[in-house]
Design a protein around this motif. Structure first.
Motif, PDB file in Angstrom:
ATOM      1  N   SER A 158       0.315   0.104  -7.067  1.00 14.93           N
ATOM      2  CA  SER A 158      -0.047   0.966  -8.192  1.00 14.93           C
ATOM      3  C   SER A 158       1.163   1.282  -9.063  1.00 14.93           C
ATOM      4  N   GLN A 159       2.353   1.270  -8.482  1.00  4.62           N
ATOM      5  CA  GLN A 159       3.565   1.516  -9.258  1.00  4.62           C
ATOM      6  C   GLN A 159       4.010   0.273 -10.018  1.00  4.62           C
ATOM      7  N   GLN A 168       7.624 -13.093   8.139  1.00  5.64           N
ATOM      8  CA  GLN A 168       8.870 -13.661   8.633  1.00  5.64           C
ATOM      9  C   GLN A 168       9.859 -12.547   8.964  1.00  5.64           C
ATOM     10  N   ALA A 169      10.824 -12.874   9.802  1.00  6.94           N
ATOM     11  CA  ALA A 169      11.761 -11.860  10.286  1.00  6.94           C
ATOM     12  C   ALA A 169      12.584 -11.251   9.157  1.00  6.94           C
ATOM     13  N   ASP A 170      12.860 -12.027   8.102  1.00 12.26           N
ATOM     14  CA  ASP A 170      13.710 -11.523   7.022  1.00 12.26           C
ATOM     15  C   ASP A 170      12.909 -10.979   5.837  1.00 12.26           C
ATOM     16  N   PHE A 171      11.613 -10.709   6.040  1.00 12.29           N
ATOM     17  CA  PHE A 171      10.814 -10.116   4.961  1.00 12.29           C
ATOM     18  C   PHE A 171      11.300  -8.698   4.671  1.00 12.29           C
ATOM     19  N   VAL A 172      11.461  -8.404   3.385  1.00 20.51           N
ATOM     20  CA  VAL A 172      11.846  -7.060   2.952  1.00 20.51           C
ATOM     21  C   VAL A 172      10.713  -6.495   2.112  1.00 20.51           C
ATOM     22  N   ARG A 173      10.154  -5.389   2.551  1.00 19.68           N
ATOM     23  CA  ARG A 173       9.052  -4.772   1.816  1.00 19.68           C
ATOM     24  C   ARG A 173       9.581  -4.132   0.533  1.00 19.68           C
ATOM     25  N   PRO A 174       8.931  -4.405  -0.616  1.00 12.40           N
ATOM     26  CA  PRO A 174       9.389  -3.799  -1.869  1.00 12.40           C
ATOM     27  C   PRO A 174       9.301  -2.278  -1.818  1.00 12.40           C
ATOM     28  N   ASP A 215       0.824  -1.206   0.000  1.00  8.63           N
ATOM     29  CA  ASP A 215       0.000   0.000   0.000  1.00  8.63           C
ATOM     30  C   ASP A 215       0.856   1.254   0.000  1.00  8.63           C
ATOM     31  N   ALA A 216       0.345   2.292  -0.651  1.00  7.20           N
ATOM     32  CA  ALA A 216       1.091   3.545  -0.770  1.00  7.20           C
ATOM     33  C   ALA A 216       1.227   4.266   0.569  1.00  7.20           C
TER      34      ALA A 216
END
Length: 250
Positions: A246-247, A235-241, A116-117
C-alpha cells in the motif's frame, strides 16, 4: 483530474487504474468520461466480516455497488485482483470463479507476497497458482488463452464458453522475473525497478531541480539497466522491502 490531464497528452494512451473500489459508485462515470480505459479492483473476499478484518473497514457492499456502477459506465472487462492467503480466504477461490462466470469479470488470483502491512507472510501462507488453477479446473474446466503477450498474469478462459476469465500471478511459486518488463513510479516520485527493490531512484528531485528531458530520460534508462535479476523470495539472502504494497503503490 489526473486521468483527464494524462488523457489530454495523448487520448490513445492505455490508462488503467487499480483501486479498492470504495468510491467507484460515485466516481465510475466521471472516470470513464475523463479517459480511463481499464479498471482493476482489489477484492480479497466476498464475506462482509472477513472484508472488515482484511480491509479494516466495513465496506464490502460499497465495493460491490461500485463494480455495478463501473459496468454501467462502460468499463469492460473489469479485473478483480484477489490475493490468496492460505487459511484466510483460500476457501473462496471457487466463489470468485463463479463471480467471474456470472458477471463477466476477469479474476486475477495473486500469490501472497511478503509486502503485507501486518508482517504475517510466510511460505506456508502461499497458495501456489497451480493449486488454484487445479481447484477451479475441477469445477469449471479451463483452457489457456492463446497468443498471450508477456505479462505478470497467465490467463485462462472457461472451456464451456462462459463469460469472464481467470488469471494467476505466480510471483512466488513460479516467478517471472526474467521476462518482467515492469517498473513503478511511486506517489513520492521515485522509480522502483522491482516490487521488492530495497532502493528507489528519485525522479522527483530531477524534475524539481529543473533537469532537462534528456537528463531525465538518461536517468530513467540508467535505473532500468540496474533492474534486479530476481526478487529472491524463499532464498537465504532475500531482503524484505521496508515498504508495504500500500505504501509502494505506483
Amino acid at each position: 483530474d489526473l486521468t483527464a490531464m494524462i488523457a489530454g497528452i495523448d487520448p490513445s494512451l492505455d490508462i488503467a487504474m487499480t483501486t479498492n473500489g470504495i468510491l467507484l459508485e460515485e466516481k465510475a462515470k466521471s472516470l470513464k468520461a475523463a479517459g480511463l480505459k481499464r479498471l482493476n479492483v482489489s477484492l480479497d473476499t466476498l464475506h462482509s466480516d472477513r472484508f472488515k478484518d482484511l480491509a479494516r473497514r466495513d465496506a464490502l457492499d460499497r465495493v460491490l455497488r461500485g463494480l455495478t456502477a463501473a459496468r454501467q459506465a462502460g468499463f469492460s472487462p473489469i479485473k478483480l485482483n484477489m490475493v490468496v492467503m492460505r487459511g484466510r480466504n483460500d476457501d473462496e477461490i471457487l466463489d470468485f470463479a463463479r463471480l467471474a462466470r456470472g458477471e463477466g469479470y476477469e479474476v486475477r488470483f495473486i500469490e501472497f507476497m511478503p509486502l503485507d502491512a501486518d508482517g504475517i507472510w510466510s511460505m506456508d501462507s502461499v497458495v501456489a497458482s497451480r493449486e488454484i488453477i487445479d481447484a477451479i479446473d475441477r469445477e469449471f474446466p479451463l483452457e489457456p488463452v492463446p497468443d498471450q503477450q508477456p505479462a505478470p498474469a497467465t490467463r485462462f478462459r472457461f472451456r464451456d464458453g462462459s463469460q469472464g476469465g481467470i488469471g494467476v500471478i505466480a510471483s512466488v511459486s513460479d516467478a517471472f522475473c526474467k521476462v518482467c518488463n515492469r517498473i513503478r513510479l511511486t506517489a513520492e516520485g521515485h522509480l522502483r525497478t522491482c516490487l521488492f527493490s530495497i532502493q528507489e531512484h528519485d525522479v522527483k528531485a530531477l524534475l524539481r531541480g529543473g533537469a532537462s528531458d534528456d537528463e531525465i530520460r538518461d536517468f530513467v534508462a540508467a535505473a532500468v539497466w540496474q533492474k534486479e535479476e530476481g526478487h529472491k523470495i524463499g532464498q537465504a539472502d532475500f531482503v524484505r522491502p521496508a515498504k508495504t504494497m500500500s505504501q509502494i503503490g505506483g
